[in-house]
Design an enzyme around this catalytic site. Structure first.
Site, PDB file in Angstrom:
ATOM      1  N   HIS A  82       0.845  -1.201   0.000  1.00 22.08           N
ATOM      2  CA  HIS A  82       0.000   0.000   0.000  1.00 22.08           C
ATOM      3  C   HIS A  82       0.875   1.245   0.000  1.00 22.08           C
ATOM      4  O   HIS A  82       1.880   1.301   0.702  1.00 22.08           O
ATOM      5  CB  HIS A  82      -0.896   0.018   1.244  1.00 22.08           C
ATOM      6  CG  HIS A  82      -2.035   0.984   1.137  1.00 22.08           C
ATOM      7  ND1 HIS A  82      -3.280   0.611   0.658  1.00 22.08           N
ATOM      8  CD2 HIS A  82      -2.119   2.305   1.417  1.00 22.08           C
ATOM      9  CE1 HIS A  82      -4.079   1.670   0.670  1.00 22.08           C
ATOM     10  NE2 HIS A  82      -3.394   2.700   1.117  1.00 22.08           N
ATOM     11  N   ASP A 161     -14.035   2.962   7.203  1.00 17.40           N
ATOM     12  CA  ASP A 161     -13.000   3.704   6.479  1.00 17.40           C
ATOM     13  C   ASP A 161     -13.575   4.365   5.230  1.00 17.40           C
ATOM     14  O   ASP A 161     -13.207   5.480   4.888  1.00 17.40           O
ATOM     15  CB  ASP A 161     -11.814   2.810   6.102  1.00 17.40           C
ATOM     16  CG  ASP A 161     -10.765   3.603   5.327  1.00 17.40           C
ATOM     17  OD1 ASP A 161     -10.224   4.559   5.910  1.00 17.40           O
ATOM     18  OD2 ASP A 161     -10.536   3.315   4.140  1.00 17.40           O
ATOM     19  N   ARG A 168     -12.952  12.842   4.957  1.00 20.70           N
ATOM     20  CA  ARG A 168     -11.650  13.504   5.130  1.00 20.70           C
ATOM     21  C   ARG A 168     -11.224  14.205   3.851  1.00 20.70           C
ATOM     22  O   ARG A 168     -10.650  15.297   3.884  1.00 20.70           O
ATOM     23  CB  ARG A 168     -10.585  12.477   5.552  1.00 20.70           C
ATOM     24  CG  ARG A 168     -10.735  12.048   7.010  1.00 20.70           C
ATOM     25  CD  ARG A 168      -9.879  10.836   7.308  1.00 20.70           C
ATOM     26  NE  ARG A 168      -8.504  11.059   6.964  1.00 20.70           N
ATOM     27  CZ  ARG A 168      -7.713  10.136   6.399  1.00 20.70           C
ATOM     28  NH1 ARG A 168      -8.152   8.918   6.171  1.00 20.70           N
ATOM     29  NH2 ARG A 168      -6.477  10.422   6.105  1.00 20.70           N
ATOM     30  N   SER A 183      -6.566   4.403   8.757  1.00 20.57           N
ATOM     31  CA  SER A 183      -7.245   4.142   7.477  1.00 20.57           C
ATOM     32  C   SER A 183      -6.532   3.015   6.723  1.00 20.57           C
ATOM     33  O   SER A 183      -7.147   2.033   6.294  1.00 20.57           O
ATOM     34  CB  SER A 183      -7.252   5.429   6.643  1.00 20.57           C
ATOM     35  OG  SER A 183      -7.533   5.168   5.302  1.00 20.57           O
ATOM     36  N   LYS A 187      -7.661  -1.304   6.689  1.00 23.84           N
ATOM     37  CA  LYS A 187      -7.965  -1.978   5.411  1.00 23.84           C
ATOM     38  C   LYS A 187      -7.044  -3.161   5.193  1.00 23.84           C
ATOM     39  O   LYS A 187      -7.462  -4.223   4.741  1.00 23.84           O
ATOM     40  CB  LYS A 187      -7.791  -0.996   4.237  1.00 23.84           C
ATOM     41  CG  LYS A 187      -8.917  -0.010   4.109  1.00 23.84           C
ATOM     42  CD  LYS A 187      -8.774   0.821   2.864  1.00 23.84           C
ATOM     43  CE  LYS A 187      -7.639   1.808   2.960  1.00 23.84           C
ATOM     44  NZ  LYS A 187      -7.951   3.191   2.703  1.00 23.84           N
TER      45      LYS A 187
HETATM   46  N1  URA Z   1      -4.374   6.116   1.734  1.00 26.75           N
HETATM   47  C1  URA Z   1      -5.348   5.552   2.488  1.00 26.75           C
HETATM   48  O1  URA Z   1      -5.777   4.439   2.238  1.00 26.75           O
HETATM   49  N2  URA Z   1      -5.839   6.249   3.512  1.00 26.75           N
HETATM   50  C2  URA Z   1      -5.411   7.473   3.819  1.00 26.75           C
HETATM   51  O2  URA Z   1      -5.888   8.033   4.772  1.00 26.75           O
HETATM   52  C3  URA Z   1      -4.395   8.066   3.036  1.00 26.75           C
HETATM   53  C4  URA Z   1      -3.882   7.361   1.989  1.00 26.75           C
END
Ligand code: URA
Length: 434
Positions: A82, A161, A168, A183, A187
């Site tokens: 990620h 999320d 956000r 966040s 995930k």
């Molecule tokens: N990527 C994400 O999945 N969440 C965030 O808050 C920022 C970048």
């Protein structure tokens, strides 16, 4: 529990209890808390922060706000990756097929663009026919058959999320270390992989602008992973200029294909190899990062990475013709060349502003429901440190209208500084934390 009291507590810098955080996440998930109160709480958390305990608690409550993806039926050590968000950051499209091609299963749920940063799902959707909405059952089938699946988050995964991310994005509360950490890690924890490599971007085109905050975010996320028994490595990589040369959805797909064909190298290839090698290290497939990089590079040379990418397209309905014929990908009709206004060297790029220029072309969203122009974006022609002469091309813009091109061009002019002397180049990899 009175949620207004909780907002005030956080506004005053207080520490929230486990019960209070659970109440908040439940209210976000079941819709019992209104958006205005959630937004107000987010701003209080943004301004006052959250400590490690609060962040861990928020992460776990968000991870359990929906279903958990069970990957145990897929053999082997499953890896995920990620990025915290950058510009021309197309590493997933390069490294996922490379890693999968050496026998390590990559099961990755990706997201859409956020603010100035692009999202893998939007890029994949620019490929005609490519289906990102894959059920969990189907994903398991793909992972077992071909070691790879790139998909959007399933409906029932981390609903908290989804809601918070969208709020956000439009309330100026994206670049907060605890909120980003919760966040991302919620995930990743819910998505079920055994090992996770995080690409924490740092610089003018990242949510974390300096090394200190990038390190704090990276360490927080590594700790969250350890907390739940997942192996996590965080690579802090530089984002002081767009990572690749193409910004925009179909344009980034084209560049990823060029990289997989071994036709271009540069920073995009280098960061993809480092992240990919760290995924192999977590999986125990190699013993050193250098061995991992060499193995992945070999998969480019022998065509196995591109073959895996083709399999990925085929399994998810994407037109495999795009690999040899880019005219099958969308490309917006209006084109404008951005020229340098003076002689000198590229000394600085405000990369977030370049991302903003890409948004202006139609490649990114200004509001949540905004449809994207998949063929829009920017092709950068220069990198930091390059010499340039007045009138020389710095970038080429693609959009639907001349007006949008003009508006993106003015952002690019503002974003690029041309100095008299070259300056030292910022490092590409700043730190690796595992
Ligand atoms: N990527 C994400 O999945 N969440 C965030 O808050 C920022 C970048």
């Amino acid at each position: 529990m009175n949620f207004v009291d909780m907002i005030i507590k956080k506004r005053e810098g207080g520490k929230l209890s486990k019960e209070e955080i659970a109440f908040f996440v439940k209210g976000v998930t079941d819709g019992s808390l209104p958006d205005y109160q959630i937004s107000s709480f987010l701003m209080a958390a943004f301004l006052k922060g959250m400590d490690t305990e609060e962040t861990a608690c928020l992460t776990m409550e968000m991870a359990h706000s929906g279903g958990m993806f069970d990957l145990s039926s897929v053999e082997g050590f499953k890896v995920d990756k990620h990025s915290t968000g950058g510009v021309a950051d197309t590493t997933t499209l390069v490294l996922a097929p490379l890693v999968a091609s050496v026998g390590v299963p990559v099961v990755k749920m990706s997201g859409r663009g956020l603010g100035f940063s692009g999202g893998t799902i939007d890029k994949l959707e620019s490929i005609p026919g490519f289906r990102v909405d894959v059920s969990e059952e189907e994903a398991l089938g793909f992972a077992k058959a071909g070691n790879i699946v790139l998909m959007s988050q399933t409906e029932n995964l981390t609903p908290a999320d989804k809601k918070l991310y969208a709020l956000r994005d439009v309330t100026g509360t994206v670049d907060s270390i605890p909120l980003i950490a919760a966040s991302i890690m919620s995930k990743k924890i819910a998505a079920g992989a055994d090992g996770i490599v995080l690409d924490v971007k740092c610089g003018s085109g990242a949510f974390m602008k300096d090394l200190e905050s990038a390190e704090k975010l990276a360490t927080t996320m590594v700790e969250m992973g350890r907390h739940v028994g997942r192996k996590v490595t965080a690579v802090i990589s530089g984002m002081d200029q767009p990572l690749g040369m193409n910004i925009g959805n179909s344009l980034e797909v084209m560049e990823a294909i060029h990289v997989l064909k071994g036709e271009v190298g540069g920073d995009l290839l280098e960061v993809s190899l480092i992240l990919g090698a760290n995924m192999l290290l977590l999986a125990g497939r190699v013993k050193t990062e250098a061995e991992g990089k060499a193995l992945l590079l070999e998969q480019i040379k022998n065509g196995e990475g591109l073959k895996k990418f083709t399999e990925l397209l085929r399994q998810q309905g994407g037109d495999i013709g795009i690999i040899e014929d880019f005219s099958l990908l969308p490309l917006s009709p209006a084109v404008l060349s951005v020229k340098a206004e003076k002689n000198g060297y590229l000394t600085h790029m405000d990369t977030a502003l370049i991302g903003r220029a890409a948004q202006e072309t139609g490649a990114g969203r200004a509001y949540k429901e905004q449809p994207l122009d998949f063929g829009a974006g920017i092709v950068m022609k220069k990198r930091l440190g390059d010499a340039i002469t007045a009138g020389e091309e710095m970038a080429v813009i693609h959009s639907q209208t001349e007006q949008k091109c003009q508006s993106a061009a003015s952002y690019i002019q503002q974003a690029i500084t041309i100095g008299e002397k070259p300056e030292p180049l910022p490092p590409l990899i700043l730190r690796i934390i595992s």
